[in-house]
Design an enzyme around this catalytic site. Sequence first.
Site, short mmCIF file in Angstrom:
data_model
loop_
_atom_site.label_atom_id
_atom_site.label_comp_id
_atom_site.label_asym_id
_atom_site.label_seq_id
_atom_site.Cartn_x
_atom_site.Cartn_y
_atom_site.Cartn_z
N HIS A 1 -1.46 3.25 -5.89
CA HIS A 1 -2.24 2.13 -5.37
C HIS A 1 -2.55 1.13 -6.47
CE1 HIS A 1 -5.28 -0.09 -3.10
NE2 HIS A 1 -4.91 0.57 -2.02
N HIS B 1 -4.17 -8.98 2.21
CA HIS B 1 -5.60 -8.87 2.44
C HIS B 1 -5.97 -9.64 3.70
CE1 HIS B 1 -6.54 -7.92 -2.05
NE2 HIS B 1 -6.14 -6.86 -1.36
N LYS C 1 -2.85 -1.83 7.13
CA LYS C 1 -4.29 -1.59 7.17
C LYS C 1 -4.99 -2.61 8.05
CE LYS C 1 -8.36 -1.18 4.20
NZ LYS C 1 -8.86 -1.21 2.80
N TYR D 1 -2.44 -20.33 9.32
CA TYR D 1 -2.01 -21.43 8.46
C TYR D 1 -1.48 -20.89 7.13
CZ TYR D 1 -2.33 -25.18 5.04
OH TYR D 1 -2.04 -26.05 4.03
N ARG E 1 -0.98 -2.44 -7.02
CA ARG E 1 -1.52 -3.63 -6.36
C ARG E 1 -2.50 -4.35 -7.28
NH1 ARG E 1 -1.15 -4.23 -1.11
NH2 ARG E 1 -3.34 -4.73 -0.72
N ARG F 1 0.84 -1.19 0.00
CA ARG F 1 0.00 0.00 0.00
C ARG F 1 0.88 1.25 0.00
NH1 ARG F 1 -2.83 -3.83 3.06
NH2 ARG F 1 -4.95 -4.20 2.26
#
Length: 399
Positions: free
Chosen positions: A334, A361, A271, A371, A337, A244
Site C-alpha cells: 500500500h 481518491h 474502494k 469534470y 501509493r 490499491r
Amino acid sequence: MLTDMAIRNFRPGPKATKLADGGGLFLLVTPTGGKLWRFKYRIDGHERLLALGSYPQVSLGEARVRHAQARELVARGIDPSREKQRVTISKKVDSGGTFRSLSEEYCEKRKNNGGDKWGDETAKRNEYLLSMILGVIGDMSIGEIEPIHVLSAIRNIERKGNLESARRTMQLTGAVFRYGVATAQVKSDPTRDLRGALSSPTVMHHGALTEPRRVGELLRALDGYEGGEVVRIALQLAPYVFVRPGELRHAIWSEIDLNEAVWVIPAEKTKMRKEHQVPLSTQAVARFRDALKISGPSGYVFPSVRTRERPISDNTLNASLRRLGYSSNEMTVHGFRAMASTLLNESGKWSPDAIERALAHGDSDKVRAAYHRGAHWKERVKMAQWWGNYLDKLRSKNY
C-alpha cells in the site's frame, strides 16, 4: 343510528354504500358484500379516514368503542391513523427477530446495494467480524439487547488484543441496529451509548519509502527478487500503477488493454465504488506483457501458485517485501501509493487534482468529480509516462 338487524338485512348494490352511524362513523358495504367500519374525521385542516375493522368480526358495539377512542384522540390533537401506525410498529419491534437474522438481512442489503454495495472482500471481512459476536448476542431478540450486552460481546474481541477488529465490529454492529431502526424492527441503536468504551487502537500508517535514493534501492531489490515469477512481476508493477493492493491482486486480463495502454478497474473492485481508469506507461505495459506470457490471456493476471481460480493472497506481496529485508514500518505494498503521491507532488510538474484522480481518491461533489475525470485524463497519461521514466532514473543509480 345503525342496528345489528339493519346491518345484517342490508343487501349490497352495484356500488359501494355508506351506512352512517353518526359522528363520522359509518359502515362501508362493498358490491361483493364486504362490510367495513370507517371513521371520517378532520385534523390539522385535512380530512382523513381510519379503518376500524370489518363486520361481523368487529361488532357494532366494538366499532362504537373504537370510534369513541379515536374521537378522543382527535379532540386531543392526535391523529388516530398515525397513532395506529405507531402502535403497530411498536408491536412489531416488541416481537422482533434476533440479532443474527437482522445482521444477515443487513449484510445481504449491503452486498446488493447498487453503487454503494460491498465488494466481495469487504463483505467477507465484515461478515466475519459480525460472526465474532453472534455467540453472545446472535440469538437474543433485538428488542431486548442493551448496551451492556453489545459491550460484553465486543470486549471478548478486545481482550484478545484485536483492538482494531473490536473497533470495526462496534461500527458494524451500530450500522446493523441503525438499519433495524430505519426498517422499524428496533427502537434504537444501543451502541450510541458506548462511545469511548473500547480501548483505542494505535494508528498504524502504511510503511512507505519516499526518499528518492531509498526508492531506487527498493526498485533494484524488486528486480532481484528470487521468489515466484508472478510475485516478482506484481511487485515490479506496483510502483508504476500505484493502485490499491486488492485492485492489483484481483486484476484480470479482460480489464487490461495493452494496445491502448489502459487498465479499467470496474466499480465493484474499487474502494470508492466508481470505475477507475489507469493509464499505463511503457514500463507498466512491459510488466504486463511479462505477466501475459505466464498467466494470459484470460483469468487473473496474478494467480495463486495453488490454483488459477484465485489470485495471489492478501499477505503474499507484503511477505515478499519482508523477505527482501523491508520491515512493515519501512515499506508495504500500500505504501507505493504514498510513495507516488509524495514524489509526484514534490516534483511540482502536475496539478494536485490530477494526482488525486490518479490515486482514485473520492470527490464528494459529483459534478466536480465528473469534470475532473475528463479534464485531467490527458495530464494523467503524460504523468504516468513521466513517472515511469522517473522510476527508471532512480533505479539506474544516476539520481
